[in-house]
Structures are given as structure tokens and as C-alpha cells.
Design a protein around this motif. Structure first.
Motif, PDB file in Angstrom:
ATOM      1  N   SER A 284      63.548  41.437  49.925  1.00 45.48           N
ATOM      2  CA  SER A 284      63.429  40.013  49.584  1.00 45.48           C
ATOM      3  C   SER A 284      64.437  39.655  48.498  1.00 45.48           C
ATOM      4  CB  SER A 284      62.010  39.706  49.089  1.00 45.48           C
ATOM      5  OG  SER A 284      61.070  39.956  50.098  1.00 45.48           O
ATOM      6  N   HIS A 285      64.999  38.472  48.625  1.00 44.34           N
ATOM      7  CA  HIS A 285      66.073  38.059  47.714  1.00 44.34           C
ATOM      8  C   HIS A 285      66.015  36.536  47.570  1.00 44.34           C
ATOM      9  CE1 HIS A 285      70.186  38.206  45.944  1.00 44.34           C
ATOM     10  NE2 HIS A 285      70.306  37.030  46.537  1.00 44.34           N
ATOM     11  N   SER A 286      66.056  36.052  46.325  1.00 42.49           N
ATOM     12  CA  SER A 286      66.027  34.609  46.089  1.00 42.49           C
ATOM     13  C   SER A 286      66.947  34.268  44.926  1.00 42.49           C
ATOM     14  CB  SER A 286      64.613  34.125  45.771  1.00 42.49           C
ATOM     15  OG  SER A 286      63.759  34.268  46.879  1.00 42.49           O
ATOM     16  N   VAL A 287      67.522  33.085  44.985  1.00 40.97           N
ATOM     17  CA  VAL A 287      68.295  32.535  43.875  1.00 40.97           C
ATOM     18  C   VAL A 287      67.623  31.225  43.480  1.00 40.97           C
ATOM     19  CG1 VAL A 287      70.520  31.688  43.076  1.00 40.97           C
ATOM     20  CG2 VAL A 287      70.423  33.570  44.722  1.00 40.97           C
ATOM     21  N   ILE A 288      67.237  31.116  42.217  1.00 41.71           N
ATOM     22  CA  ILE A 288      66.552  29.910  41.766  1.00 41.71           C
ATOM     23  C   ILE A 288      67.227  29.380  40.517  1.00 41.71           C
ATOM     24  CG2 ILE A 288      64.335  30.674  42.717  1.00 41.71           C
ATOM     25  CD1 ILE A 288      63.507  31.407  39.854  1.00 41.71           C
ATOM     26  N   ARG A 289      66.996  28.122  40.240  1.00 39.81           N
ATOM     27  CA  ARG A 289      67.488  27.526  39.003  1.00 39.81           C
ATOM     28  C   ARG A 289      66.612  28.012  37.856  1.00 39.81           C
ATOM     29  NH1 ARG A 289      70.778  23.597  37.381  1.00 39.81           N
ATOM     30  NH2 ARG A 289      70.285  22.477  35.459  1.00 39.81           N
ATOM     31  N   ALA A 290      67.229  28.474  36.775  1.00 40.21           N
ATOM     32  CA  ALA A 290      66.470  29.020  35.644  1.00 40.21           C
ATOM     33  C   ALA A 290      65.659  27.915  34.966  1.00 40.21           C
ATOM     34  CB  ALA A 290      67.409  29.668  34.638  1.00 40.21           C
ATOM     35  N   PRO A 291      64.321  28.026  34.956  1.00 39.20           N
ATOM     36  CA  PRO A 291      63.509  26.970  34.343  1.00 39.20           C
ATOM     37  C   PRO A 291      63.392  27.087  32.824  1.00 39.20           C
ATOM     38  CG  PRO A 291      62.099  28.619  35.354  1.00 39.20           C
ATOM     39  CD  PRO A 291      63.504  29.040  35.633  1.00 39.20           C
ATOM     40  N   VAL A 292      63.701  28.274  32.253  1.00 39.63           N
ATOM     41  CA  VAL A 292      63.627  28.477  30.811  1.00 39.63           C
ATOM     42  C   VAL A 292      64.854  29.252  30.355  1.00 39.63           C
ATOM     43  CG1 VAL A 292      61.098  28.427  30.689  1.00 39.63           C
ATOM     44  CG2 VAL A 292      62.259  30.591  31.124  1.00 39.63           C
ATOM     45  N   GLU A 293      65.166  29.131  29.069  1.00 43.57           N
ATOM     46  CA  GLU A 293      66.363  29.760  28.526  1.00 43.57           C
ATOM     47  C   GLU A 293      66.033  31.116  27.897  1.00 43.57           C
ATOM     48  OE1 GLU A 293      68.183  27.134  25.746  1.00 43.57           O
ATOM     49  OE2 GLU A 293      68.742  25.648  27.239  1.00 43.57           O
ATOM     50  N   GLY A 294      67.037  31.982  27.858  1.00 44.44           N
ATOM     51  CA  GLY A 294      66.928  33.234  27.124  1.00 44.44           C
ATOM     52  C   GLY A 294      66.625  34.433  27.993  1.00 44.44           C
ATOM     53  N   ARG A 295      67.333  35.529  27.710  1.00 51.28           N
ATOM     54  CA  ARG A 295      67.107  36.769  28.450  1.00 51.28           C
ATOM     55  C   ARG A 295      65.671  37.250  28.305  1.00 51.28           C
ATOM     56  NH1 ARG A 295      67.205  42.133  26.669  1.00 51.28           N
ATOM     57  NH2 ARG A 295      67.559  43.668  28.350  1.00 51.28           N
ATOM     58  N   HIS A 296      65.100  37.125  27.098  1.00 54.73           N
ATOM     59  CA  HIS A 296      63.732  37.600  26.882  1.00 54.73           C
ATOM     60  C   HIS A 296      62.740  36.825  27.732  1.00 54.73           C
ATOM     61  CE1 HIS A 296      64.279  34.207  24.216  1.00 54.73           C
ATOM     62  NE2 HIS A 296      63.014  34.215  23.841  1.00 54.73           N
ATOM     63  N   ASN A 297      62.981  35.524  27.898  1.00 47.37           N
ATOM     64  CA  ASN A 297      62.074  34.739  28.739  1.00 47.37           C
ATOM     65  C   ASN A 297      62.301  35.024  30.221  1.00 47.37           C
ATOM     66  OD1 ASN A 297      60.509  33.364  26.800  1.00 47.37           O
ATOM     67  ND2 ASN A 297      62.238  32.008  26.368  1.00 47.37           N
ATOM     68  N   ARG A 298      63.518  35.377  30.583  1.00 52.46           N
ATOM     69  CA  ARG A 298      63.777  35.793  31.963  1.00 52.46           C
ATOM     70  C   ARG A 298      62.991  37.069  32.287  1.00 52.46           C
ATOM     71  NH1 ARG A 298      69.002  36.619  31.644  1.00 52.46           N
ATOM     72  NH2 ARG A 298      69.042  38.885  31.858  1.00 52.46           N
TER      73      ARG A 298
END
Length: 510
Positions: A284-298
Motif C-alpha cells: 500500500s502506498h499513498s501521498v497526502i498533503r501534510a496536515p501538520v508541520e514538523g518531523r516529530h508530528n509526522r
């Protein structure tokens, strides 16, 4: 209500005196919470013993007293004296039994980690709600069901004690909730608050440097975190954190997550080049728009996705709802005015502070100005570490008070300053947090970012034996409003210019 004999029948114990068929109205280890008909568990706490509060419990109407000492004190006729092998263990079991073991009716995610527990549990709740599933989130910010805060009265603790936890879980089950995401702190785990709670998935985010002193050292801290692996049916973990791997080494994770590639039971999440996220797991593979900022939140989002995939949800369906993700109060919470962006964040460990400063520095067009302090009566060794991180990322640093508690604010600031000695940042010391926030906002120019770190959502400041109402976010809003009004009245030229460098030696400003 339940008869005392029913509460005790599956537990090794001896009971003397009183009425073994007395109706029990509650179970607690806090004498002030005892009501007529309660069972009072006189367990040993970190600093006090429940044995010292038996008389208060009896005055409030306790029908039984439970302890694990060999010679319990004599009690009035009509009160049952119950001896058990381990009072803390019994407390956790009895609270669950009194509320008819509500956790068994729910799918429970317990999330632990030095940083990110509140955000990850909130993300799990948001994704479930977006998918039409009734979910609760329990933790630092209270009890939330379907994104709304409940009116339940609970103590302000990251992980609730058993008497409150199982009451809340019963409320959730009776309200039709099917899934619960809750925070599991190291103190909650070591204090046995989650024992006898049916946890389906234990989620391990990261292990940093915090609370070592409260546990008596790093080894005890790690052991406390590791207890979740034994309490949970299955575990989900950050595959790239060595400390997480070490404390879960005897358990095979059902899912892992991180930024590097892995096997079929691994969720990978990375930034793409267009401000989005690339999420993959197996085929499974998806590309989404990042809803929040920061690597830690990712990575917090990756933990939420992986946890729900472990529970049987598909990645494609979860990614459809990714736009619903938003940060909790006090986590990268933003206010803007006079061309200045101000962020309030709970970051109170070196790792968390570095993560937030790194995220903001990547989007900052001007200078990064930081306001922060460290809590009193807590891990002193992290103070110079936080100072070092502050100086590495910030152009200007205001070192101030957090919650000094019983420590002198000047002593805490002096400890932080040790880490700032070799920095190129402009450094100021201001023990009054309100004055420091004002100074930072008035120092800033359009394009600058001000970060106020350490207290996040907290509504009070604790100093000595007293506390006062204080909100970083509302304080920032007030000074931004004043700054805008003054700039408007003066045509935008009336700004505070600060170019001198200050050092603090613990006794005064220089």
C-alpha cells in the motif's frame, strides 16, 4: 454497588470483622475521596502512607480498610480489616471489578513515550471519528469523546489512577464508545495505574531524557516504560529508536513505524518534495498533503496510522481521513499579529525542544526568538542540555520561569545558562514569565517567529506552595494585540530595539 464479598472472592486475602456482605459504594486510596460505603486501600505512596489517613477514611464512612502490612492497626467494630499481598495490585483490580471491568468492552490503545503522547492519542481519536467510529481520548488534556471534552471531573494527571480510570472507562462504554486512546506515563506505569486494565495495543513512541530523577535513575525510568509491553496484548513501536527496541526486546511487535523502509508490518512515512507525506506499508502506498508541520508530528501521525492498522484498519481508508488531523491545544498552537508568528508548545525536554525549534527554523523567514524555562523539583541534568539546544537554533533567547515549585527561579535559570555559554544567541534572563513573553513579542520584527515553550496548554503557574492562573497562549494574544495597537498608532515605527547581550550569574542581570 457490589457486595464486599463479591469484590474479594477472586483475590487472595484475609478478612476480619465488619460485614462481609456490606454494599460497597466505591474503592479508593485517597481518604478525601471516601464516601459512606467505600473500601479504603491504605497503600504506600511515593511520599506518604495510606496508613496515616485511615482515621480520615473512617470519618468519611469507609466500611473496609485494605492493607498489605502484616499487623494492620485495630479498627472500630463494624469495619472490615482486609489483608492482601500487594495493596497497589489489589487497588487496580478492585477498581476494575467495581466498575464491571469496562476495559474488556473496549478496544484500548495505550501510548507511551517521553514526547508525543498527547498528540498521538489525539490523532488516533481524530482518525477514528472521521471513519464514523465513536472514540474517546484520555490524557493530559482531560477526557474527550468524538472530539468534544466531557464534563467528567478527574484529577489533572497524564495517566489516571485506577479509581478514576475505570470510572471513566465505564462512562465511555455506557456512552457507546468502542475505542479508547489513552496516555501511559512512566509514573502511571510504575505506579501500577494501568494494571488490570485490558490494553489491546501498547504504542511506544520514543525514549528521551525526562523524569529520571523522579524514578531514581535512567534504569528505573526505562523499566517503568517497559512495563507497558507486559500489560498490552500486542505492541506497536518506533523501529528507529534504540531505547524503545531495548525495552521491548522480548516482544514481537504487530506493527512498527519510522522513516526507513521495513517489512510488510512496517509503516514508513517521509516528506515528499511538495509539502506532503509519502506513506507506505507493504504494497500500500499513498501521498497526502501534510496536515501538520514538523518531523516529530509526522512521526506521531505514523504512530497513529500504524496503531490503527494493527487494529485492522486499512492504510488507504486512513489516508482518506488524514486531512482531519490537527494538533491539540498547546502543541504548535499559533497566534499572529503585527507580521509576527507566535507559537506556544509544551516542549519541556531537550528532544522535544529541538524537534519544535527544528520545525520552526525551516519555515522562519527572519529570526527565531525563544522564551522558555525548566520546571523546579525535576530533572536538573536536562537544564543545560535545553540551554544548549536553545542557543543552537535561536537568534534570541529569553530564559525565564516555568513552574519553579519549591526551587528558587534564579537557581533554575543559572543551570540553564550553563548550556548557553558558548552560543551566539542574544540571551536575556527574566524570572517573570509574563515580562519575558512581552519582551520577546516586542523584540520581534515582521518575519520573525516567537516560540514560547514548556507549559503549552497549562492554565496555572506553580511557585512555592501556591499557584496562579497563567496561560502562555492568552498572554501572547494580549501582548500581540497591544503591539498591533501601538504600531498602528505610531505608524509602525515604535518598536523595541534590543541588540545588547545579557548574561545572568544567578544574582542579577548583567
Amino acid at each position: 454497588m457490589i457486595e464486599l464479598c463479591e469484590l474479594l472472592k477472586n483475590w487472595p486475602c484475609t478478612a476480619k470483622g465488619g460485614n462481609i456482605r456490606a454494599l460497597v459504594s466505591g474503592v479508593t486510596d485517597h481518604s478525601a475521596e471516601v464516601i459512606p460505603g467505600s473500601v479504603f486501600v491504605a497503600r504506600k505512596g511515593r511520599s506518604v502512607s495510606g496508613l496515616d489517613h485511615i482515621h480520615e477514611a473512617l470519618r468519611n464512612g469507609a466500611v473496609a480498610v485494605v492493607s498489605d502490612i502484616s499487623n494492620p492497626p485495630a479498627l472500630p467494630q463494624g469495619v472490615s480489616v482486609i489483608s492482601v499481598p500487594d495493596a497497589a495490585d489489589f487497588l487496580a483490580y478492585a477498581c476494575s471489578a467495581f466498575y464491571r471491568h469496562p476495559s474488556r468492552e473496549l478496544t484500548v490503545f495505550a501510548v507511551t513515550g517521553t514526547n508525543g503522547k498527547t498528540t498521538t492519542t489525539r490523532f488516533i481519536g481524530q482518525l477514528l471519528k472521521a471513519g464514523g467510529i465513536r472514540a474517546a481520548v484520555i490524557g493530559t488534556l482531560g477526557v474527550w469523546i468524538d472530539g468534544r471534552k466531557t464534563p467528567l471531573q478527574i484529577p489533572p494527571m497524564t495517566t489516571l489512577p485506577p479509581a478514576h480510570l475505570h470510572r471513566v472507562l465505564r462512562y465511555c462504554a455506557d456512552e457507546g464508545v468502542t475505542h479508547v486512546a489513552m496516555e501511559a506515563s512512566s509514573l502511571g506505569l510504575s505506579g501500577r495505574r494501568l494494571d488490570h486494565c485490558s490494553i489491546d495495543y501498547g504504542v511506544f513512541l520514543n525514549i528521551g531524557t525526562d523524569h529520571h530523577a523522579e524514578h531514581g535513575g535512567e534504569e528505573s525510568y526505562l523499566r517503568a516504560k517497559g512495563r507497558l509491553a507486559g500489560l498490552a496484548g500486542q505492541i506497536v513501536l518506533n523501529a528507529e529508536d534504540p531505547a524503545v527496541r531495548s525495552i521491548t526486546a522480548d516482544r514481537l511487535p504487530v506493527m512498527t513505524f519510522g522513516e526507513r523502509s521495513g517489512g510488510d508490518s512496517h509503516l514508513r512515512i517521509v516528506d515528499d518534495r511538495n509539502g506532503g507525506w509519502v506513506i507506505s506499508a507493504g504494497e500500500s502506498h499513498s501521498v497526502i498533503r501534510a496536515p501538520v508541520e514538523g518531523r516529530h508530528n509526522r512521526l506521531n501521525a505514523a504512530a497513529a496510522f500504524a496503531s490503527l492498522m494493527a487494529a485492522g484498519f486499512g492504510l488507504a481508508d486512513l489516508c482518506k481521513h488524514a486531512s482531519c488531523l490537527s494538533l491539540p491545544e498547546g502543541r504548535m498552537q499559533e497566534a499572529e499579529g503585527a507580521g509576527i508568528r507566535v507559537f506556544v508548545d509544551y516542549a519541556h525536554t531537550p528532544d522535544a525542544l529541538e524537534a519544535v525549534l527544528g520545525a520552526l527554523s525551516s519555515v522562519c523567514k527572519g529570526r527565531l526568538i525563544l522564551v522558555f524555562g525548566c520546571g523546579g523539583d525535576r530533572d536538573g541534568e536536562k537544564r543545560p542540555q535545553m540551554g544548549r539546544v536553545a542557543g543552537e537554533y535561536s537568534g534570541s533567547v529569553w530564559v525565564t520561569s516555568d513552574n519553579p515549585r519549591s526551587e528558587e527561579p534564579a537557581r533554575i535559570i543559572s543551570d540553564i545558562m550553563e548550556g548557553l555559554k558558548n552560543t551566539a544567541a542574544i540571551v536575556r534572563a527574566e524570572t517573570d514569565r509574563e515580562h519575558a513573553i512581552r519582551g520577546a513579542i516586542y523584540e520581534a520584527e515582521p518575519g520573525d517567529i516567537v516560540l514560547i515553550a514548556g507549559k503549552g496548554h497549562e492554565e496555572i503557574q506553580i511557585s512555592g506552595s501556591s499557584s496562579r492562573p497563567f496561560s502562555d497562549f492568552r498572554t501572547a494574544l494580549r501582548f500581540l494585540g497591544e503591539r498591533e495597537a501601538e504600531d498602528g498608532a505610531s505608524g509602525g515605527d515604535d518598536r523595541v530595539q534590543t541588540t545588547d547581550r545579557f548574561w545572568y550569574d544567578g544574582s542579577g542581570m548583567e
